[in-house]
Design a protein around this motif. Structure first.
Motif, PDB file in Angstrom:
ATOM      1  N   UNK A  59     -56.665 -20.299  29.936  1.00  0.00           N
ATOM      2  CA  UNK A  59     -57.800 -19.589  30.513  1.00  0.00           C
ATOM      3  C   UNK A  59     -59.065 -19.890  29.725  1.00  0.00           C
ATOM      4  N   UNK A  60     -60.078 -20.444  30.371  1.00  0.00           N
ATOM      5  CA  UNK A  60     -61.330 -20.720  29.678  1.00  0.00           C
ATOM      6  C   UNK A  60     -62.117 -21.823  30.348  1.00  0.00           C
ATOM      7  N   UNK A  61     -63.378 -21.949  29.964  1.00  0.00           N
ATOM      8  CA  UNK A  61     -64.270 -22.916  30.603  1.00  0.00           C
ATOM      9  C   UNK A  61     -64.196 -24.298  29.976  1.00  0.00           C
ATOM     10  N   UNK A  62     -63.520 -24.426  28.853  1.00  0.00           N
ATOM     11  CA  UNK A  62     -63.405 -25.730  28.200  1.00  0.00           C
ATOM     12  C   UNK A  62     -62.093 -26.408  28.600  1.00  0.00           C
ATOM     13  N   UNK A  63     -61.927 -27.648  28.196  1.00  0.00           N
ATOM     14  CA  UNK A  63     -60.806 -28.448  28.683  1.00  0.00           C
ATOM     15  C   UNK A  63     -59.553 -28.410  27.845  1.00  0.00           C
ATOM     16  N   UNK A  64     -59.543 -27.660  26.747  1.00  0.00           N
ATOM     17  CA  UNK A  64     -58.379 -27.500  25.873  1.00  0.00           C
ATOM     18  C   UNK A  64     -57.900 -28.825  25.265  1.00  0.00           C
ATOM     19  N   UNK A  65     -58.815 -29.794  25.194  1.00  0.00           N
ATOM     20  CA  UNK A  65     -58.598 -31.022  24.412  1.00  0.00           C
ATOM     21  C   UNK A  65     -57.258 -31.703  24.709  1.00  0.00           C
ATOM     22  N   UNK A  66     -56.840 -31.704  25.967  1.00  0.00           N
ATOM     23  CA  UNK A  66     -55.625 -32.413  26.354  1.00  0.00           C
ATOM     24  C   UNK A  66     -54.339 -31.645  26.113  1.00  0.00           C
ATOM     25  N   UNK A  67     -54.431 -30.401  25.649  1.00  0.00           N
ATOM     26  CA  UNK A  67     -53.205 -29.632  25.378  1.00  0.00           C
ATOM     27  C   UNK A  67     -52.421 -29.321  26.649  1.00  0.00           C
ATOM     28  N   UNK A  68     -53.125 -29.079  27.743  1.00  0.00           N
ATOM     29  CA  UNK A  68     -52.424 -28.801  28.997  1.00  0.00           C
ATOM     30  C   UNK A  68     -51.565 -29.995  29.390  1.00  0.00           C
ATOM     31  N   UNK A  69     -52.164 -31.171  29.355  1.00  0.00           N
ATOM     32  CA  UNK A  69     -51.437 -32.381  29.730  1.00  0.00           C
ATOM     33  C   UNK A  69     -50.248 -32.623  28.800  1.00  0.00           C
ATOM     34  N   UNK A  70     -50.436 -32.324  27.513  1.00  0.00           N
ATOM     35  CA  UNK A  70     -49.348 -32.550  26.563  1.00  0.00           C
ATOM     36  C   UNK A  70     -48.186 -31.588  26.800  1.00  0.00           C
ATOM     37  N   UNK A  71     -48.505 -30.322  27.110  1.00  0.00           N
ATOM     38  CA  UNK A  71     -47.436 -29.360  27.402  1.00  0.00           C
ATOM     39  C   UNK A  71     -46.693 -29.779  28.661  1.00  0.00           C
ATOM     40  N   UNK A  72     -47.420 -30.177  29.692  1.00  0.00           N
ATOM     41  CA  UNK A  72     -46.787 -30.622  30.938  1.00  0.00           C
ATOM     42  C   UNK A  72     -45.872 -31.816  30.677  1.00  0.00           C
ATOM     43  N   UNK A  73     -46.370 -32.768  29.907  1.00  0.00           N
ATOM     44  CA  UNK A  73     -45.579 -33.963  29.602  1.00  0.00           C
ATOM     45  C   UNK A  73     -44.280 -33.610  28.885  1.00  0.00           C
ATOM     46  N   UNK A  74     -44.359 -32.699  27.934  1.00  0.00           N
ATOM     47  CA  UNK A  74     -43.152 -32.312  27.194  1.00  0.00           C
ATOM     48  C   UNK A  74     -42.166 -31.551  28.092  1.00  0.00           C
TER      49      UNK A  74
END
Length: 523
Positions: free
Chosen positions: A503-518
């Motif tokens: 939740x937030x206006x920033x992009x979370x520095x790729x953490x979303x993509x990394x969690x999805x990948x794992x």
């Protein structure tokens, strides 16, 4: 489809200064698809905007270079993006050579607005509604021109320049450009207005509540009496200004016959943000009822003129029932058949970063309400109020008796990091089981905020202080300032049926993509 006969002749070439924005790039591509030669400049270019511009054959370059702007001929029009500045060399060249210059709302007003101009406006709901309504019209083969501010999961682009007499716009009340304080919606000349709510916002532009309401009053006055207003019933802000419109009014809202006197469905109110909403004693022309939300979306009924229509939408959030009903009311009233509208709604997937499922771990077993896997939600909820709304929805869908735990990774906007906003965090995260504050984006503090010691007099809260503030009412709150450690924590502590909400206006520095990948690797 009736073709437009009042279309302003398109220029043979346009140039866009600041082309790399979501809105400006979408407008560039819309012109290009109509055969206009399009070039653009910006400070820098990054995917996905740069790749999409390249794919569509739009010429672009970094920096401001008048000599490149006129390669292949002098543009017939120049559009100036809000972030490009008004004193760069390309702007100066256009002014010196009397080339017509437009902000992007002015450009839309000049070339996209059609004889029947539908504008979706209001303090909330306008982006989802304009995207959904444009999708409905085009499913009805009406080839409407459109423009909305978000990134749709169901449109090829956020802007389209059609051939028909219809257009659909997101009617933003914010200023048109740094040099034009008028609200954007004034440029779209609505003949049909969908108004979802009016509640004071944008205090930097509207310093008083009355100044904010005056903008909407002027919007209503500008709609011709032969036009149409579709308005949410019972919203106090709308009730204050609705008399400014003298034409036909259609109302929509919750079916009050299913609501005890003086009460609302608390979750619907919370998630719509309708804090200043009251029940009108007059039944709306279009009502919604029997709202049920699950991991596969929304189901509810819309009633009108003695008929009831069942609606299914893949979008999450009970508040969307209100937006959908408003779009349904507008579409029916302009003559679209109910089955076309219902079919379009069932396919419209919503907008990116609005309760967007980035990983749907529960899809397989959603039909019998038993979750398998972990679900990842991405939402722009950057304030405690908006985060609370999203978390209430997620708890209803995935938590409680269904057994899923809600993990919230939260980064607020600058307003949410001000110390005077601390009280807003009281119980805001009560519907989360765990709250994680990541390393927060470094903020630039304006010189005017510095005291005599050259120290920030009102420095924003950093991650540890924010975590401590939230933990006053949500004990299970932690700060993890290392991105890798945060990802590892989420993977190690979640299990089947759980939800991770970024939740937030920033992009979370790729953490979303990394969690999805794992999570994919773990399947």
């Amino acid at each position: 489809m009736i073709k437009s006969t009042s279309q302003t002749e398109l220029p043979k070439k346009i140039h866009i200064i600041g082309i790399c924005g979501v809105a400006t790039s979408a407008i560039a591509i819309a012109f290009k698809k109509r055969g206009v030669t399009v070039s653009g400049s910006d400070k820098g270019f990054f995917p996905p905007v740069s790749t999409e511009l390249e794919k569509q054959g739009v010429t672009f370059y970094s920096g401001w270079h008048p000599e490149k702007m006129i390669e292949g001929g002098i543009p017939g029009a120049v559009m100036i993006g809000a972030a490009s500045g008004s004193h760069n060399p390309e702007t100066a060249y256009a002014k010196e050579h009397n080339i017509p210059m437009y902000s992007y709302p002015e450009m839309l007003g000049q070339y996209f607005v059609k004889e029947n101009s539908i504008v979706c406006s209001g303090t909330w709901g306008k982006t989802s509604s304009s995207a959904m309504l444009s999708y409905i019209l085009n499913e009805a083969k009406m080839d409407a021109s459109y423009m909305f501010g978000g990134v749709s999961l169901s449109h090829e682009a956020s802007a389209h320049l059609g051939d028909s007499v219809w257009s659909v716009f997101e009617g933003d009340e914010y200023k048109s450009s740094p040099t034009d304080p008028r609200a954007k919606f004034f440029h779209y000349r609505p003949t049909h207005l969908l108004l979802s709510a009016v509640s004071w916002d944008h205090a930097d532009l509207y310093p008083t509540e009355e100044s904010y309401f005056d903008a909407f009053r002027k919007l209503l006055i500008g709609v011709p009496e032969s036009g149409l207003l579709v308005a949410q019933a019972g919203q106090l802000g709308i009730q204050k200004i609705i008399d400014a419109f003298k034409g036909k009014v259609i109302t929509y809202g919750l079916d009050i016959s299913q609501t005890p006197p003086g009460k609302f469905d608390e979750n619907l109110v919370k998630n719509s943000g309708s804090i200043k909403t009251t029940i009108s004693h007059k039944t709306p022309d279009f009502t919604y009822s029997n709202v049920f939300q699950s991991a596969i979306g929304l189901d509810f009924d819309i009633s009108h003129d003695g008929k009831t229509f069942h609606i299914h939408s893949p979008m999450l959030g009970a508040y969307q029932a209100e937006n959908i009903t408003g779009c349904f009311a507008m579409a029916i009233t302009i003559g679209i058949q109910p089955e076309i509208i219902i079919g379009a709604i069932s396919k419209f997937a919503g907008l990116k970063r609005r309760m967007e499922k980035r990983f749907n771990g529960s899809a397989e077993a959603a039909a019998d309400t038993k979750s398998t896997g972990i679900t990842i939600i991405d939402d722009i909820a950057h304030s405690p109020e908006k985060a609370s709304s999203v978390l209430a929805t997620l708890k209803e869908i995935y938590g409680g008796s269904k057994g899923g735990k809600i993990f919230a990774v939260f980064e607020p906007n600058i307003g949410g990091r001000e110390r005077q906003s601390a009280s807003k965090y009281d119980n805001a995260f009560k519907d989360a089981d765990t709250v994680v504050i990541p390393r927060l984006t470094k903020l630039k503090i304006a010189a005017t905020n510095l005291d005599a010691s050259n120290q920030a007099s009102t420095e924003p809260m950093e991650a540890d202080e924010l975590a401590a503030t939230i933990s006053i009412t949500q004990k299970n709150t932690k700060c993890i300032d290392d991105d890798k450690a945060l990802v590892d924590y989420l993977i190690s502590n979640t299990q089947n049926g759980d939800v991770i909400a970024f939740l937030g206006s920033h992009g979370f520095r790729g953490m979303i993509e990394e969690v999805v990948e794992k999570l994919i690797e773990a399947q």
